[in-house]
Scaffold this active site. Structure first.
Site, PDB file in Angstrom:
ATOM      1  N   GLN A 103       0.853  -1.199   0.000  1.00 44.13           N
ATOM      2  CA  GLN A 103       0.000   0.000   0.000  1.00 44.13           C
ATOM      3  C   GLN A 103       0.883   1.240   0.000  1.00 44.13           C
ATOM      4  OE1 GLN A 103      -3.393  -0.628   3.064  1.00 44.13           O
ATOM      5  NE2 GLN A 103      -1.785  -2.064   3.612  1.00 44.13           N
ATOM      6  N   HIS A 121      -1.640   1.221  -4.309  1.00 43.79           N
ATOM      7  CA  HIS A 121      -2.086   2.606  -4.159  1.00 43.79           C
ATOM      8  C   HIS A 121      -1.280   3.588  -4.994  1.00 43.79           C
ATOM      9  CE1 HIS A 121      -4.099   1.578  -0.022  1.00 43.79           C
ATOM     10  NE2 HIS A 121      -4.754   1.106  -1.058  1.00 43.79           N
ATOM     11  N   CYS A 129      -1.657  14.124 -15.627  1.00 39.39           N
ATOM     12  CA  CYS A 129      -2.475  15.297 -15.961  1.00 39.39           C
ATOM     13  C   CYS A 129      -3.947  14.895 -15.887  1.00 39.39           C
ATOM     14  CB  CYS A 129      -2.143  15.800 -17.373  1.00 39.39           C
ATOM     15  SG  CYS A 129      -3.269  17.108 -17.919  1.00 39.39           S
ATOM     16  N   GLY A 188       2.883  -4.230   9.126  1.00 43.28           N
ATOM     17  CA  GLY A 188       2.880  -2.769   9.283  1.00 43.28           C
ATOM     18  C   GLY A 188       1.692  -2.098   8.637  1.00 43.28           C
ATOM     19  N   THR A 189       0.556  -2.766   8.676  1.00 47.83           N
ATOM     20  CA  THR A 189      -0.662  -2.146   8.146  1.00 47.83           C
ATOM     21  C   THR A 189      -1.738  -2.157   9.223  1.00 47.83           C
ATOM     22  OG1 THR A 189      -2.419  -2.255   6.490  1.00 47.83           O
ATOM     23  CG2 THR A 189      -1.325  -4.346   7.006  1.00 47.83           C
ATOM     24  N   ASN A 214       3.317  -6.423  13.540  1.00 44.85           N
ATOM     25  CA  ASN A 214       2.910  -5.045  13.820  1.00 44.85           C
ATOM     26  C   ASN A 214       3.349  -4.701  15.243  1.00 44.85           C
ATOM     27  OD1 ASN A 214       1.333  -2.530  14.086  1.00 44.85           O
ATOM     28  ND2 ASN A 214       0.154  -3.298  12.344  1.00 44.85           N
TER      29      ASN A 214
HETATM   30  P1  NAD Z   1      -1.493   3.142   8.547  1.00 49.44           P
HETATM   31  O1  NAD Z   1      -0.823   4.464   8.773  1.00 49.44           O
HETATM   32  O2  NAD Z   1      -2.972   3.099   8.600  1.00 49.44           O
HETATM   33  O3  NAD Z   1      -0.967   2.103   9.654  1.00 49.44           O
HETATM   34  C1  NAD Z   1       0.376   1.892   9.937  1.00 49.44           C
HETATM   35  C2  NAD Z   1       0.488   0.616  10.745  1.00 49.44           C
HETATM   36  O4  NAD Z   1       1.859   0.344  10.934  1.00 49.44           O
HETATM   37  C3  NAD Z   1      -0.151   0.674  12.129  1.00 49.44           C
HETATM   38  O5  NAD Z   1      -0.920  -0.497  12.346  1.00 49.44           O
HETATM   39  C4  NAD Z   1       1.050   0.716  13.079  1.00 49.44           C
HETATM   40  O6  NAD Z   1       0.788   0.076  14.309  1.00 49.44           O
HETATM   41  C5  NAD Z   1       2.076  -0.038  12.274  1.00 49.44           C
HETATM   42  N1  NAD Z   1       3.487   0.270  12.561  1.00 49.44           N
HETATM   43  C6  NAD Z   1       4.039   1.480  12.827  1.00 49.44           C
HETATM   44  N2  NAD Z   1       5.370   1.364  12.947  1.00 49.44           N
HETATM   45  C7  NAD Z   1       5.666   0.059  12.729  1.00 49.44           C
HETATM   46  C8  NAD Z   1       6.872  -0.684  12.692  1.00 49.44           C
HETATM   47  N3  NAD Z   1       8.070  -0.111  12.892  1.00 49.44           N
HETATM   48  N4  NAD Z   1       6.808  -2.017  12.436  1.00 49.44           N
HETATM   49  C9  NAD Z   1       5.610  -2.629  12.233  1.00 49.44           C
HETATM   50  N5  NAD Z   1       4.435  -1.979  12.255  1.00 49.44           N
HETATM   51  C10 NAD Z   1       4.467  -0.642  12.492  1.00 49.44           C
HETATM   52  O7  NAD Z   1      -0.942   2.598   7.176  1.00 49.44           O
HETATM   53  P2  NAD Z   1      -1.573   1.605   6.094  1.00 49.44           P
HETATM   54  O8  NAD Z   1      -2.242   0.470   6.786  1.00 49.44           O
HETATM   55  O9  NAD Z   1      -0.483   1.368   5.136  1.00 49.44           O
HETATM   56  O10 NAD Z   1      -2.742   2.364   5.316  1.00 49.44           O
HETATM   57  C11 NAD Z   1      -2.924   3.730   5.146  1.00 49.44           C
HETATM   58  C12 NAD Z   1      -2.559   4.376   3.813  1.00 49.44           C
HETATM   59  O11 NAD Z   1      -1.375   5.046   4.089  1.00 49.44           O
HETATM   60  C13 NAD Z   1      -2.233   3.581   2.608  1.00 49.44           C
HETATM   61  O12 NAD Z   1      -3.139   3.908   1.617  1.00 49.44           O
HETATM   62  C14 NAD Z   1      -0.836   4.089   2.129  1.00 49.44           C
HETATM   63  O13 NAD Z   1      -0.869   4.334   0.757  1.00 49.44           O
HETATM   64  C15 NAD Z   1      -0.667   5.347   2.881  1.00 49.44           C
HETATM   65  N6  NAD Z   1       0.675   5.747   3.352  1.00 49.44           N
HETATM   66  C16 NAD Z   1       1.819   5.330   2.719  1.00 49.44           C
HETATM   67  C17 NAD Z   1       3.063   5.720   3.208  1.00 49.44           C
HETATM   68  C18 NAD Z   1       4.318   5.274   2.491  1.00 49.44           C
HETATM   69  O14 NAD Z   1       4.281   5.026   1.278  1.00 49.44           O
HETATM   70  N7  NAD Z   1       5.440   5.123   3.191  1.00 49.44           N
HETATM   71  C19 NAD Z   1       3.156   6.509   4.356  1.00 49.44           C
HETATM   72  C20 NAD Z   1       1.975   6.924   4.960  1.00 49.44           C
HETATM   73  C21 NAD Z   1       0.739   6.529   4.468  1.00 49.44           C
END
Ligand code: NAD
Length: 252
Positions: A103, A121, A129, A188-189, A214
């Site tokens: 994601q 995503h 554009c 990590g989601t 997680n």
């Molecule tokens: P989220 O922000 O909803 O959740 C993050 C999860 O990661 C949480 O459950 C948290 O407990 C866990 N977490 C935090 N640090 C961790 C670690 N060191 N090790 C393991 N787990 C850890 O993110 P999501 O579930 O990916 O969904 C939200 C949306 O966020 C997605 O659509 C994504 O595209 C977008 N997003 C992407 C990025 C990126 O590309 N790096 C950054 C922020 C958000």
């Protein structure tokens, strides 16, 4: 961290024909990229992602939305793959077949060397554009907000915003792989963004074992066969090292 990996999980991975890993923002947290659901400063503290990462926000105020994305792009440009990204590259090498469904929009899996990545995503590194549809890679810092295409249309990041459909081919591939795998990792989601969150359910319904990595519980925790609580950058290297004898071990 002394992370112990259950033997039954190692056996399941050694005998698996197909392993799927779904990754979320938590995998890039240790690279310094904030997740959506943890309190942060800067733009993150001033706006909720749900208020900026939407087509409605872009239509209302494209300059603010594109400035926020530029700020995120600059953060991602400085970020390097962390041990979690690198361990997933090793997992690809040590299991028979691995599909990495992400994601994340930062492309750090590809930077680490993962080959088989499905971007659910989209990515921050391509812009499209909204008028003529031209999409191209954009690595340089943006200068104008909002950026304009040569046709005069507004350009937007090629990411999936809240309320938008996911790229059809990536989603079809993700559902297919979830239904076909023997072991499904959710790493990590927060497992609250659909349809990505549904993939773990699809995998279970088709008989896969579910592994969650997680730092805190999610809606998937009670369904998982194995819950490895800890940072992805610590748990994944321990898991991959345990999968192979020490003499073949490579540093993370
Ligand atoms: P989220 O922000 O909803 O959740 C993050 C999860 O990661 C949480 O459950 C948290 O407990 C866990 N977490 C935090 N640090 C961790 C670690 N060191 N090790 C393991 N787990 C850890 O993110 P999501 O579930 O990916 O969904 C939200 C949306 O966020 C997605 O659509 C994504 O595209 C977008 N997003 C992407 C990025 C990126 O590309 N790096 C950054 C922020 C958000």
């Amino acid at each position: 961290m002394n992370c112990s990996i259950p033997n039954e999980l190692l056996e399941a991975l050694r005998s698996a024909r197909f392993v799927v890993a779904l990754t979320g923002a938590g995998v890039s947290a240790e690279s310094g990229i904030p997740t959506f659901r943890e309190p942060m400063d800067g733009w993150w503290a001033r706006f909720r992602p749900e208020d900026l990462a939407t087509p409605e926000a872009f239509a209302r105020d494209p300059a603010t939305v594109t400035r926020w994305y530029e700020w995120r792009r600059q953060l991602c440009a400085k970020a390097k793959p962390n041990p979690a990204h690198r361990a997933l590259v090793q997992l690809e090498r040590r299991c028979r077949r691995v599909s990495l469904i992400t994601q994340n929009v930062d492309r750090l899996h590809q930077a680490a060397g993962s080959q088989n990545v499905v971007e659910l995503h989209g990515t921050l590194w391509e812009w499209r554009c909204v008028r003529c549809g031209q999409q191209r890679e954009e690595r340089q810092p943006l200068r104008d907000f909002p950026p304009l295409c040569s046709c005069g249309g507004l350009r937007r990041p090629a990411v999936v915003w809240f309320g938008e459909a996911l790229p059809e081919a990536a989603l079809a591939r993700a559902y297919h792989d979830a239904a076909a795998c023997d072991v499904f990792f959710a790493i990590g989601t927060s497992a609250v963004v659909w349809p990505a969150a549904e993939l773990a359910h699809v995998a279970r319904q088709h008989g896969a074992r579910l592994v969650e990595i997680n730092v805190r519980p999610t809606p998937l925790t009670s369904l998982a066969d194995w819950v490895l609580t800890g940072r992805a950058g610590e748990v994944l290297p321990a898991l991959v090292a345990a999968l192979q004898p020490p003499d073949r071990e490579q540093p993370f």
